[in-house]
Design a protein around this motif. Structure first.
Motif, PDB file in Angstrom:
ATOM      1  N   ALA A 114       0.822  -1.213   0.000  1.00  0.00           N
ATOM      2  CA  ALA A 114       0.000   0.000   0.000  1.00  0.00           C
ATOM      3  C   ALA A 114       0.860   1.269   0.000  1.00  0.00           C
ATOM      4  O   ALA A 114       0.332   2.368  -0.032  1.00  0.00           O
ATOM      5  CB  ALA A 114      -0.909  -0.001   1.224  1.00  0.00           C
ATOM      6  N   GLY A 115       2.191   1.097   0.089  1.00  0.00           N
ATOM      7  CA  GLY A 115       3.063   2.275   0.068  1.00  0.00           C
ATOM      8  C   GLY A 115       3.223   2.927   1.440  1.00  0.00           C
ATOM      9  O   GLY A 115       3.813   3.995   1.554  1.00  0.00           O
ATOM     10  N   ARG A 116       2.736   2.273   2.499  1.00  0.00           N
ATOM     11  CA  ARG A 116       2.911   2.848   3.836  1.00  0.00           C
ATOM     12  C   ARG A 116       4.332   2.606   4.342  1.00  0.00           C
ATOM     13  O   ARG A 116       4.831   3.339   5.170  1.00  0.00           O
ATOM     14  CB  ARG A 116       1.900   2.229   4.819  1.00  0.00           C
ATOM     15  N   THR A 117       4.956   1.549   3.857  1.00  0.00           N
ATOM     16  CA  THR A 117       6.350   1.279   4.203  1.00  0.00           C
ATOM     17  C   THR A 117       7.171   1.475   2.940  1.00  0.00           C
ATOM     18  O   THR A 117       6.818   0.941   1.887  1.00  0.00           O
ATOM     19  CB  THR A 117       6.529  -0.189   4.659  1.00  0.00           C
ATOM     20  N   ARG A 118       8.251   2.230   3.075  1.00  0.00           N
ATOM     21  CA  ARG A 118       9.042   2.516   1.882  1.00  0.00           C
ATOM     22  C   ARG A 118      10.064   1.419   1.603  1.00  0.00           C
ATOM     23  O   ARG A 118      10.396   1.124   0.462  1.00  0.00           O
ATOM     24  CB  ARG A 118       9.757   3.859   2.109  1.00  0.00           C
TER      25      ARG A 118
ATOM     26  N   ARG B  19      10.796 -15.178  -1.633  1.00  0.00           N
ATOM     27  CA  ARG B  19      10.559 -15.938  -2.853  1.00  0.00           C
ATOM     28  C   ARG B  19       9.093 -15.823  -3.232  1.00  0.00           C
ATOM     29  O   ARG B  19       8.213 -16.072  -2.427  1.00  0.00           O
ATOM     30  CB  ARG B  19      10.909 -17.406  -2.605  1.00  0.00           C
ATOM     31  N   GLY B  20       8.862 -15.401  -4.430  1.00  0.00           N
ATOM     32  CA  GLY B  20       7.475 -15.303  -4.865  1.00  0.00           C
ATOM     33  C   GLY B  20       6.797 -14.012  -4.449  1.00  0.00           C
ATOM     34  O   GLY B  20       5.635 -13.830  -4.769  1.00  0.00           O
ATOM     35  N   LEU B  21       7.498 -13.128  -3.743  1.00  0.00           N
ATOM     36  CA  LEU B  21       6.866 -11.848  -3.406  1.00  0.00           C
ATOM     37  C   LEU B  21       6.435 -11.161  -4.690  1.00  0.00           C
ATOM     38  O   LEU B  21       7.225 -10.976  -5.592  1.00  0.00           O
ATOM     39  CB  LEU B  21       7.865 -10.921  -2.717  1.00  0.00           C
ATOM     40  N   ASP B  22       5.199 -10.791  -4.735  1.00  0.00           N
ATOM     41  CA  ASP B  22       4.685 -10.228  -5.984  1.00  0.00           C
ATOM     42  C   ASP B  22       4.136  -8.837  -5.685  1.00  0.00           C
ATOM     43  O   ASP B  22       2.997  -8.685  -5.290  1.00  0.00           O
ATOM     44  CB  ASP B  22       3.589 -11.157  -6.525  1.00  0.00           C
ATOM     45  N   VAL B  23       4.985  -7.851  -5.784  1.00  0.00           N
ATOM     46  CA  VAL B  23       4.571  -6.485  -5.472  1.00  0.00           C
ATOM     47  C   VAL B  23       4.874  -5.618  -6.688  1.00  0.00           C
ATOM     48  O   VAL B  23       5.964  -5.689  -7.243  1.00  0.00           O
ATOM     49  CB  VAL B  23       5.358  -5.937  -4.244  1.00  0.00           C
TER      50      VAL B  23
ATOM     51  N   ARG C 166      12.142  -8.640  -9.191  1.00  0.00           N
ATOM     52  CA  ARG C 166      11.058  -8.014  -8.409  1.00  0.00           C
ATOM     53  C   ARG C 166      10.862  -6.564  -8.835  1.00  0.00           C
ATOM     54  O   ARG C 166       9.882  -5.947  -8.447  1.00  0.00           O
ATOM     55  CB  ARG C 166      11.369  -8.027  -6.900  1.00  0.00           C
ATOM     56  N   THR C 167      11.815  -6.010  -9.558  1.00  0.00           N
ATOM     57  CA  THR C 167      11.624  -4.646 -10.055  1.00  0.00           C
ATOM     58  C   THR C 167      11.588  -4.691 -11.582  1.00  0.00           C
ATOM     59  O   THR C 167      11.829  -5.727 -12.184  1.00  0.00           O
ATOM     60  CB  THR C 167      12.728  -3.695  -9.528  1.00  0.00           C
ATOM     61  N   GLY C 168      11.247  -3.562 -12.183  1.00  0.00           N
ATOM     62  CA  GLY C 168      11.209  -3.512 -13.637  1.00  0.00           C
ATOM     63  C   GLY C 168      10.165  -4.441 -14.216  1.00  0.00           C
ATOM     64  O   GLY C 168      10.331  -5.013 -15.276  1.00  0.00           O
ATOM     65  N   ARG C 169       9.051  -4.617 -13.476  1.00  0.00           N
ATOM     66  CA  ARG C 169       8.033  -5.550 -13.949  1.00  0.00           C
ATOM     67  C   ARG C 169       7.024  -4.849 -14.820  1.00  0.00           C
ATOM     68  O   ARG C 169       6.851  -3.648 -14.749  1.00  0.00           O
ATOM     69  CB  ARG C 169       7.306  -6.178 -12.766  1.00  0.00           C
TER      70      ARG C 169
END
Ligand code: AMP
Length: 408
Positions: free
Chosen positions: A290-294, A304-308, A332-335
Motif C-alpha cells: 500500500a506504500g505505507r512502508t518505503r 521468494r514469490g513476493l509479488d509487489v 522483483r523490479t522492472g516488472r
C-alpha cells in the motif's frame, strides 16, 4: 501466439484480459495445451515466468464443469511457504473470478480454526503448505477421495526446507489416479527422482532462467566493505527516487538489525522473514504494497514469490549465494514494462558469488565508482576490461578492472 489460441474457455479468457495480459508467456504457451489434455507435467521454471497462470488456468477449466455440484477438493496445490501459498490462492481467485469455483488456502503459523471452517463450507481447490495440510488431514477435516489434480510447486525449495517426508506422506494419501504437475526452479537428481516416482509420462517444459532485460532493470554493482554496507544503504536511501525498495538479506538476524537501524533514522522500514508471526508478515506485506512502508527488508525464503508492483529499487545487501536467486531477486523490479534499478553490494569475500552471477548473466554487472563507501579493493590499479572471455578472468582481477573504469 494469443491466449485465444490455447483452447481456454471464455470466462477464463475474460479474466486474463482483465488482468491486462496481452499474450501468454513461454511457459503458458508450452504447458497449457498439454495440461488441458490432462497430461502430467514436469516444469523447470521460476516464479516470475507466469507459471502460476500456466497451471491455474487449466485446473480452473478442468474443474469448471463440476462447479455446481457438492464441493469437494478436486485440486491440491502444495507450496513451500505461506506467502507463496497465499499468492497462489489469490491467483486462483483472480483467474477464476468468472467461474463458480471456490479456492482456499491453509498454512501454519496462524490458528487453524478459520481454515477448518473454510474447508467445512466446501472448496474445489485447496492451496496448502505441507505441515498444516497434514495437521488438518489428521483431524479428519480433509477428504482427498475426489482429488483429480495435484500440483507440487517450487519442489526444490520444498526439499531444501526438509519437506520430503511430508510430501511422500501426502502423495500416499491422495488417489493414485490423478493429473500431477511438478514445478521446480532447478532440477537436481533428488527432484528428478521425486518426479519419476510421482509423475506418469510427463510433458517436460523447461524455461531457461532469463537474464532480465537490461532495458527494464538498471543493474549496478557497489564494491563495499562488509562493515560499510549499512552506511551505504543509508546513503542510497537518501535519494527520493527510491520510492519503494526491497532490500534482500541472507539472514533473518541481519534483516532485523537493518530494520532497527533504518527505523532509528526515521526511514519507514519493516523486515519480513520466517521467524515473524504470520499476522505480522501479512501486515508488513500489506503496508509495503500500500506504500505505507518505503523499505521492505526481506530474507530469501520469505521473499521468494513476493509479488509487489512498482518496486522502484531492489537492493542486494548481501550477494545471493545462488546465481539464480540474483535473477529472481532483481526480477522483483522492472516488472510489467516499468523500469527499475537493482543495486548489489559486494564485499571482498562475496566475489565468488559475484563471479557465478556474472557467468549466468553472461556479462559483468556495471560497477558504480562514485560512492562514498568504495571498498579499498576498488582502489587497486586497473587491468583493461575484457569484453570477451570476461568469465575466464579471475574474480580478483575483474574487481580491479571494475575499479580501473573509474574516471573514464
Ligand atoms: P508467476 O511466475 O506466476 O509468479 O507470475 C509472475 C507475474 O507475471 C505475476 O505478477 C503475474 O500476474 C504476471 N503474469 C502472468 N502471466 C502473464 C502474462 N501472460 N502476461 C503478463 N503478465 C503475466
Amino acid at each position: 501466439m494469443k491466449f485465444d489460441d490455447l483452447g481456454l474457455a471464455e470466462p477464463l479468457l475474460r479474466a486474463v484480459r482483465e488482468e491486462g495480459y496481452s499474450e501468454p508467456t513461454p511457459i503458458q504457451q508450452q504447458a497449457i495445451p498439454h495440461l488441458l489434455e490432462g497430461k502430467d507435467l514436469l516444469g523447470c521454471a521460476q516464479t516470475g515466468t507466469g507459471k502460476t497462470a500456466a497451471f491455474a488456468l487449466p485446473i480452473l477449466q478442468r474443474l469448471r464443469s463440476g462447479a455446481e455440484k457438492r464441493r469437494t477438493i478436486r485440486a491440491l496445490v502444495l507450496s513451500p511457504t505461506r506467502e507463496l501459498a497465499a499468492q497462489i490462492n489469490e491467483s486462483f481467485a483472480t483467474y477464476g473470478r468468472h467461474t463458480k469455483l471456490r479456492t482456499t488456502v491453509v498454512y501454519g503459523g496462524v490458528k487453524s480454526r478459520p481454515q477448518a471452517q473454510a474447508l467445512k463450507k466446501g472448496v474445489d481447490i485447496l492451496v496448502a503448505t505441507p505441515g498444516r495440510l497434514l495437521d488438518l488431514h489428521g483431524q479428519g477435516r480433509i477428504d482427498f477421495s475426489h482429488l483429480e489434480v495435484f500440483v507440487l510447486d517450487e519442489a526444490d525449495r520444498m526439499l531444501d526446507m526438509g519437506f520430503i517426508d511430508d510430501i511422500r506422506r501426502i502423495v500416499r494419501l491422495i488417489p493414485a489416479q490423478r493429473q500431477t504437475l511438478l514445478f521446480s526452479a532447478t532440477m537436481p537428481s533428488s527432484i528428478q527422482s521425486l518426479a519419476d516416482s510421482i509423475l506418469t509420462d510427463p510433458v517436460d517444459v523447461r524455461i531457461a532462467v532469463q537474464a532480465p532485460a537490461a532495458e527494464t532493470v538498471d543493474q549496478k554493482l557497489y564494491l563495499v566493505e562488509a562493515r560499510d554496507k549499512l552506511a551505504l544503504l543509508h546513503h542510497l536511501l537518501k535519494d527520493e527516487s527510491v520510492t519503494r525498495a526491497l532490500v534482500f538479506m541472507r539472514t533473518r538476524h541481519a534483516a532485523d538489525r537493518v530494520e532497527r537501524h533504518l527505523q532509528y533514522s526515521d526511514i519507514q522500514a519493516e523486515a519480513i522473514h520466517s521467524d515473524k508471526p504470520q499476522k505480522v508478515r501479512e501486515r508488513t506485506l500489506a503496508n509495503f504494497k500500500a506504500g505505507r512502508t518505503r523499505v521492505l527488508v526481506a530474507s530469501d525464503i520469505a521473499s521468494r514469490g513476493l509479488d509487489v508492483d512498482d518496486v522502484s529499487h531492489v537492493i542486494n545487501y548481501d550477494m545471493p549465494h545462488e546465481a539464480e536467486a540474483y535473477v529472481h531477486r532483481i526480477g522483483r523490479t522492472g516488472r510489467a514494462g516499468a523500469t527499475g534499478v537493482a543495486m548489489s553490494f559486494c564485499s571482498v569475500d562475496e566475489r565468488v558469488h559475484l563471479e557465478a552471477i556474472e557467468k549466468l548473466l553472461r556479462r559483468p554487472i556495471p560497477p558504480v565508482h562514485e560512492h562514498p563507501f568504495r571498498s579499498a579493493m576498488a582502489q587497486l590499479p586497473a587491468a583493461r576490461p575484457a569484453a570477451r572471455g570476461w568469465n575466464k578472468i579471475p574474480v580478483s582481477r575483474r574487481l580491479r578492472t571494475h575499479a580501473g573504469l573509474r574516471g573514464r
